[in-house]
Design a protein around this motif. Structure first.
Motif, PDB file in Angstrom:
ATOM      1  N   TRP A 126       0.837  -1.203   0.000  1.00 45.82           N
ATOM      2  CA  TRP A 126       0.000   0.000   0.000  1.00 45.82           C
ATOM      3  C   TRP A 126       0.872   1.253   0.000  1.00 45.82           C
ATOM      4  CZ3 TRP A 126      -5.261   0.549  -0.251  1.00 45.82           C
ATOM      5  CH2 TRP A 126      -6.019  -0.619  -0.112  1.00 45.82           C
ATOM      6  N   SER A 127       0.333   2.312  -0.586  1.00 41.53           N
ATOM      7  CA  SER A 127       0.941   3.636  -0.431  1.00 41.53           C
ATOM      8  C   SER A 127      -0.186   4.612  -0.105  1.00 41.53           C
ATOM      9  CB  SER A 127       1.685   4.061  -1.701  1.00 41.53           C
ATOM     10  OG  SER A 127       0.807   4.187  -2.780  1.00 41.53           O
ATOM     11  N   PHE A 128       0.189   5.681   0.595  1.00 46.37           N
ATOM     12  CA  PHE A 128      -0.780   6.688   1.026  1.00 46.37           C
ATOM     13  C   PHE A 128      -0.265   8.052   0.599  1.00 46.37           C
ATOM     14  CE2 PHE A 128      -1.232   3.019   3.694  1.00 46.37           C
ATOM     15  CZ  PHE A 128      -2.597   2.817   3.691  1.00 46.37           C
ATOM     16  N   GLU A 129      -1.208   8.881   0.159  1.00 50.31           N
ATOM     17  CA  GLU A 129      -0.834  10.155  -0.439  1.00 50.31           C
ATOM     18  C   GLU A 129      -1.782  11.254   0.045  1.00 50.31           C
ATOM     19  OE1 GLU A 129      -1.324  11.510  -5.025  1.00 50.31           O
ATOM     20  OE2 GLU A 129      -0.252   9.632  -4.684  1.00 50.31           O
ATOM     21  N   PHE A 130      -1.196  12.419   0.317  1.00 54.46           N
ATOM     22  CA  PHE A 130      -1.989  13.609   0.620  1.00 54.46           C
ATOM     23  C   PHE A 130      -1.501  14.718  -0.287  1.00 54.46           C
ATOM     24  CE2 PHE A 130      -2.151  17.778   2.656  1.00 54.46           C
ATOM     25  CZ  PHE A 130      -3.526  17.932   2.725  1.00 54.46           C
ATOM     26  N   GLY A 131      -2.442  15.403  -0.935  1.00 49.86           N
ATOM     27  CA  GLY A 131      -2.041  16.469  -1.840  1.00 49.86           C
ATOM     28  C   GLY A 131      -3.063  17.582  -1.918  1.00 49.86           C
ATOM     29  N   VAL A 132      -2.654  18.660  -2.556  1.00 47.91           N
ATOM     30  CA  VAL A 132      -3.544  19.786  -2.812  1.00 47.91           C
ATOM     31  C   VAL A 132      -3.314  20.246  -4.243  1.00 47.91           C
ATOM     32  CG1 VAL A 132      -1.935  21.515  -1.891  1.00 47.91           C
ATOM     33  CG2 VAL A 132      -4.383  22.013  -1.965  1.00 47.91           C
ATOM     34  N   ALA A 133      -4.428  20.537  -4.917  1.00 48.27           N
ATOM     35  CA  ALA A 133      -4.376  20.960  -6.315  1.00 48.27           C
ATOM     36  C   ALA A 133      -5.209  22.218  -6.484  1.00 48.27           C
ATOM     37  CB  ALA A 133      -4.917  19.855  -7.214  1.00 48.27           C
ATOM     38  N   PHE A 134      -4.939  22.946  -7.553  1.00 40.64           N
ATOM     39  CA  PHE A 134      -5.794  24.080  -7.882  1.00 40.64           C
ATOM     40  C   PHE A 134      -6.598  23.733  -9.129  1.00 40.64           C
ATOM     41  CE2 PHE A 134      -1.781  25.000 -10.048  1.00 40.64           C
ATOM     42  CZ  PHE A 134      -2.188  25.363 -11.324  1.00 40.64           C
TER      43      PHE A 134
ATOM     44  N   GLU B  88      -9.512  25.049  -4.579  1.00 46.09           N
ATOM     45  CA  GLU B  88      -8.542  24.001  -4.329  1.00 46.09           C
ATOM     46  C   GLU B  88      -9.250  22.669  -4.157  1.00 46.09           C
ATOM     47  OE1 GLU B  88      -8.379  26.897  -2.238  1.00 46.09           O
ATOM     48  OE2 GLU B  88      -7.069  27.734  -3.770  1.00 46.09           O
ATOM     49  N   VAL B  89      -8.478  21.611  -4.412  1.00 49.05           N
ATOM     50  CA  VAL B  89      -8.961  20.251  -4.211  1.00 49.05           C
ATOM     51  C   VAL B  89      -7.936  19.543  -3.328  1.00 49.05           C
ATOM     52  CG1 VAL B  89      -9.632  18.086  -5.304  1.00 49.05           C
ATOM     53  CG2 VAL B  89     -10.052  20.261  -6.491  1.00 49.05           C
ATOM     54  N   TYR B  90      -8.380  19.095  -2.164  1.00 45.78           N
ATOM     55  CA  TYR B  90      -7.521  18.357  -1.231  1.00 45.78           C
ATOM     56  C   TYR B  90      -7.800  16.882  -1.438  1.00 45.78           C
ATOM     57  CZ  TYR B  90      -7.224  22.994   0.701  1.00 45.78           C
ATOM     58  OH  TYR B  90      -7.033  24.343   0.829  1.00 45.78           O
ATOM     59  N   GLN B  91      -6.737  16.103  -1.660  1.00 41.12           N
ATOM     60  CA  GLN B  91      -6.957  14.693  -1.942  1.00 41.12           C
ATOM     61  C   GLN B  91      -6.215  13.798  -0.955  1.00 41.12           C
ATOM     62  OE1 GLN B  91      -4.634  12.305  -3.299  1.00 41.12           O
ATOM     63  NE2 GLN B  91      -3.034  13.532  -4.211  1.00 41.12           N
ATOM     64  N   PHE B  92      -6.886  12.718  -0.605  1.00 40.49           N
ATOM     65  CA  PHE B  92      -6.339  11.658   0.238  1.00 40.49           C
ATOM     66  C   PHE B  92      -6.479  10.368  -0.556  1.00 40.49           C
ATOM     67  CE2 PHE B  92      -8.326  14.897   2.813  1.00 40.49           C
ATOM     68  CZ  PHE B  92      -7.321  15.236   3.706  1.00 40.49           C
ATOM     69  N   THR B  93      -5.353   9.707  -0.833  1.00 35.25           N
ATOM     70  CA  THR B  93      -5.384   8.519  -1.683  1.00 35.25           C
ATOM     71  C   THR B  93      -4.701   7.353  -0.993  1.00 35.25           C
ATOM     72  OG1 THR B  93      -5.302   9.919  -3.651  1.00 35.25           O
ATOM     73  CG2 THR B  93      -4.759   7.599  -3.948  1.00 35.25           C
ATOM     74  N   ALA B  94      -5.360   6.217  -1.033  1.00 34.06           N
ATOM     75  CA  ALA B  94      -4.767   4.941  -0.622  1.00 34.06           C
ATOM     76  C   ALA B  94      -4.663   4.098  -1.882  1.00 34.06           C
ATOM     77  CB  ALA B  94      -5.631   4.255   0.416  1.00 34.06           C
TER      78      ALA B  94
ATOM     79  N   GLY C  65      -1.753  19.541  -9.137  1.00 34.38           N
ATOM     80  CA  GLY C  65      -1.380  19.566  -7.744  1.00 34.38           C
ATOM     81  C   GLY C  65      -0.035  18.957  -7.421  1.00 34.38           C
ATOM     82  N   VAL C  66       0.263  19.025  -6.137  1.00 36.31           N
ATOM     83  CA  VAL C  66       1.472  18.446  -5.573  1.00 36.31           C
ATOM     84  C   VAL C  66       1.072  17.658  -4.339  1.00 36.31           C
ATOM     85  CG1 VAL C  66       2.049  20.509  -4.224  1.00 36.31           C
ATOM     86  CG2 VAL C  66       3.856  18.931  -4.894  1.00 36.31           C
ATOM     87  N   ALA C  67       1.772  16.541  -4.106  1.00 38.01           N
ATOM     88  CA  ALA C  67       1.411  15.675  -2.980  1.00 38.01           C
ATOM     89  C   ALA C  67       2.663  15.034  -2.396  1.00 38.01           C
ATOM     90  CB  ALA C  67       0.437  14.589  -3.451  1.00 38.01           C
ATOM     91  N   LEU C  68       2.481  14.451  -1.237  1.00 41.74           N
ATOM     92  CA  LEU C  68       3.487  13.596  -0.616  1.00 41.74           C
ATOM     93  C   LEU C  68       2.921  12.182  -0.579  1.00 41.74           C
ATOM     94  CD1 LEU C  68       4.670  15.866   2.319  1.00 41.74           C
ATOM     95  CD2 LEU C  68       5.819  15.429   0.141  1.00 41.74           C
ATOM     96  N   ARG C  69       3.746  11.223  -0.973  1.00 39.91           N
ATOM     97  CA  ARG C  69       3.305   9.824  -1.029  1.00 39.91           C
ATOM     98  C   ARG C  69       4.289   8.968  -0.246  1.00 39.91           C
ATOM     99  NH1 ARG C  69       1.366   6.162  -5.997  1.00 39.91           N
ATOM    100  NH2 ARG C  69       2.430   4.231  -5.451  1.00 39.91           N
ATOM    101  N   CYS C  70       3.762   8.138   0.609  1.00 32.74           N
ATOM    102  CA  CYS C  70       4.577   7.201   1.385  1.00 32.74           C
ATOM    103  C   CYS C  70       4.146   5.789   1.060  1.00 32.74           C
ATOM    104  CB  CYS C  70       4.411   7.456   2.883  1.00 32.74           C
ATOM    105  SG  CYS C  70       5.080   9.018   3.408  1.00 32.74           S
ATOM    106  N   SER C  71       5.108   4.956   0.712  1.00 27.90           N
ATOM    107  CA  SER C  71       4.842   3.552   0.394  1.00 27.90           C
ATOM    108  C   SER C  71       5.367   2.662   1.504  1.00 27.90           C
ATOM    109  CB  SER C  71       5.530   3.171  -0.918  1.00 27.90           C
ATOM    110  OG  SER C  71       5.088   3.988  -1.962  1.00 27.90           O
ATOM    111  N   PHE C  72       4.771   1.508   1.601  1.00 32.15           N
ATOM    112  CA  PHE C  72       5.191   0.551   2.636  1.00 32.15           C
ATOM    113  C   PHE C  72       5.591  -0.757   2.012  1.00 32.15           C
ATOM    114  CE2 PHE C  72       2.298   3.515   4.622  1.00 32.15           C
ATOM    115  CZ  PHE C  72       2.999   3.875   5.745  1.00 32.15           C
TER     116      PHE C  72
END
Length: 182
Positions: free
Chosen positions: A5-13, A37-43, A175-182
């Protein structure tokens, strides 16, 4: 249990541009009532990694299932939710990965917005609009080679009516986001 899994949080215009405009470099943030803006949470679940041998080189493209919840915060009204699910193909083998670890993902799925995007209505006055669209996520990630599981993501969130399948036209956010993978 979380190793694929990876998890991501970002914000876009929200842009006022069509997808064709964006691919030719014409990008304008909309500051009107329809922008925001659009705030996104992705799994994202890694479904499979393939082994391709092409021209004596081995490649390892991946197939993923990103599940994305977006909070759409337009300039002129209260935020609303947008739900997205896609199948995404991710290319992970770039020749410069020992300097900057890079991946590129492109997907196709469905998106459902609890309200119509005002940008969609603004760009298509008088036309019937749909809450259901095609979701076409495009991501490019960058990471330090020593920490490839911590990625900086630049993305295009493209929602399309599918040339009259749901409606004609759509909405684009960058947008731009940070993504962390496990």
């Amino acid at each position: 249990p979380w190793d694929d899994w990876s998890f991501e949080f970002g914000v876009a215009f929200i842009t006022q541009n069509s997808i064709g405009d964006i691919f030719t470099g014409e990008i304008a943030r909309d500051t009107s009532y329809a922008g925001g803006e659009v705030y996104q949470f992705t799994a994202t679940k890694l479904l499979d990694t393939y082994e391709w041998n092409i021209g004596g080189h081995e490649f390892h493209p991946q197939l993923e299932l990103p599940l994305c919840l977006e909070i759409v915060d337009e300039n002129s009204r209260d935020p609303f939710l947008d739900y997205n699910a896609a199948l995404q193909f991710r290319w992970v083998d770039f020749p410069w990965n020992d300097i900057v670890h890079t991946t590129m993902g492109v997907g196709l799925g469905l998106s459902y917005s609890s309200k119509l995007y005002l940008m969609d209505v603004k760009r298509h006055p008088g036309e019937e609009r749909s809450h259901l669209k095609f979701d076409l996520p495009i991501h490019v990630t960058f990471a330090r080679p020593s920490h490839p599981d911590q990625q900086l993501v630049f993305y295009l969130a493209h929602q399309s009516g599918g040339f009259h399948i749901f409606d004609k036209g759509g909405v684009n956010s960058l947008g731009v986001a940070l993504r962390c993978s496990f």
